[in-house]
Design an enzyme around this catalytic site. Sequence first.
Site, short mmCIF file in Angstrom:
data_model
loop_
_atom_site.label_atom_id
_atom_site.label_comp_id
_atom_site.label_asym_id
_atom_site.label_seq_id
_atom_site.Cartn_x
_atom_site.Cartn_y
_atom_site.Cartn_z
N GLY A 330 0.82 -1.21 0.00
CA GLY A 330 0.00 0.00 0.00
C GLY A 330 0.86 1.26 0.00
O GLY A 330 0.69 2.14 -0.84
N TRP A 332 3.90 1.52 -0.88
CA TRP A 332 4.67 1.58 -2.12
C TRP A 332 3.88 2.31 -3.22
O TRP A 332 4.44 3.08 -4.00
CB TRP A 332 5.05 0.18 -2.60
CG TRP A 332 5.57 0.19 -4.00
CD1 TRP A 332 6.77 0.70 -4.42
CD2 TRP A 332 4.89 -0.26 -5.17
NE1 TRP A 332 6.86 0.58 -5.78
CE2 TRP A 332 5.74 0.00 -6.28
CE3 TRP A 332 3.65 -0.85 -5.40
CZ2 TRP A 332 5.38 -0.32 -7.58
CZ3 TRP A 332 3.31 -1.17 -6.69
CH2 TRP A 332 4.17 -0.91 -7.77
N HIS A 333 2.56 2.12 -3.23
CA HIS A 333 1.76 2.80 -4.25
C HIS A 333 1.77 4.31 -4.02
O HIS A 333 1.59 5.08 -4.96
CB HIS A 333 0.32 2.29 -4.23
CG HIS A 333 0.15 1.00 -4.96
ND1 HIS A 333 0.31 0.89 -6.32
CD2 HIS A 333 -0.14 -0.25 -4.54
CE1 HIS A 333 0.11 -0.36 -6.69
NE2 HIS A 333 -0.16 -1.08 -5.62
N GLY A 334 1.97 4.72 -2.79
CA GLY A 334 2.00 6.15 -2.49
C GLY A 334 1.48 6.39 -1.09
O GLY A 334 0.68 5.60 -0.58
#
Lengths: 402, 77
Positions: A330, A332-334
């Site tokens: 999660g 990592w996505h932003g």
Amino acid sequence: MLTFEPYGNPTYFALLGVALLPLMIGLLYGKRSRLYETLISIFFLVLTFGGSKWTQGVALIIYILYEVVLTWGYAVYRKNHNSGPFFYLMVILAIAPLTIVKVTPAVENGQASLIGFLGISYLTFRAVQTIMETRDGTLKNYNLMTFLQFMLFFPTISSGPIDRYRRFEADYRSVPDREKYLGMLQKGIRYLFVGFLYKFILAYYFGTILMPKLQLMAMHSRGGFLDLSWPLIGYMYAYSADLFFDFAGYSLFAVGTSYIMGIETPMNFKQPWRSPNIKDFWNRWHITLSFWFRDFIYMRLVFWFMKHKIFKKPTTTANVTYIINMLVMGFWHGVTWYYITYGLFHGVALMVNDMWLRYKKKHRQSVPHNHFTQIFAIFLTANLVCFSFLIFSGILDKVWFQ
Amino acid sequence: MDIKATVLDILNDLTGSDVSGAMDDNLFDSGIMDSMASVQLLLSLQSELGVNVPVSEFERSEWDTPNKIIAKVESLA
């Protein structure tokens, strides 16, 4: 000078066709020209990161030099030493640029970091994995040129699929025989055409035509319970379809181009909408990412937890690690509430999934299993996934807070 | 105790099912094994046979049937 988004328009594909032709002829005659491969790689990298995007190009060059120093330095060090803390330090340093890029927009009001460039996360996965396999001793012959080719392999640089160093090296160092290469060529070209259908027709329809209309309608239909509305549900399905066709389409381009270059880059999707449960879904959706997380985060953490006997029960270990694993995905996505909630949602879903599988195993006689339950399982999984994509899409942020 | 018997014992303990009748069945496809069970297998191999397998050596396609696992362990022992 013009810049091109990879696989973004017909000109890019025309250039790709012209550039790949000599390479195809070479491979058909059992020859691989390193020089020519390097030249076209540089050419396409300049197309993507040159021109008006030159700052990204500079960021890419500095980033690559930085990761080369880390991986090469660690490979030299690892020949005679093996300190745990030093290994962790190397991993942290390898992830540091990506962390800065991901955190900057959250603390600087959406401002993008200067050191960022298209594809930085995918390159970070490759670099970190190289360091981890060097630590394990499974990657013994680190080669600087191969590492550069692996990192800068232009068909997959912007968004994966995430290959593995040793797998890539084996392909790169060899030439497929003619019969095998003809098969790869056939597959590669088919992938490109299926990719056209996915990305330029289906994703265009769902993403560019349908989604903006539904979004507008959803914004106008606010006011009910949690601002939920039929258009919002429509948006959920249209967004999920767009996400799938857009990314699966891109992945088909990347894998197809790789095949034409004689490299069997792994596939990213395997009929994800047929998954009977969430666990299976992650074996079929963005496969190279989820397998990277499985192999380099989940399994390693579980190994560490069990070896140091942190939790009494294996199920507790599995559950805690599911949550950590998906939370990292999660983040990592932003760094936004909806990406992190999306991660948490999938962590909990995997936990519940395992509980159900254990229950089913114990009560094999009393749990019915037939065509109807199978279809119901697929239907339920697909809808849970679409709901998670509704969170992921960020539209709830607009509907609730804007 | 020989390797084959030990590995089968470990697998039986781990999965709660007797796998000796289906030595070429894919343990992951049938849902008998998962990542968690893989790590438990690696740890048991370490403690019971002294075979050290780092996680990154665990390429799933090379470890997905009882026969493959036994062959792999024999090659590493």
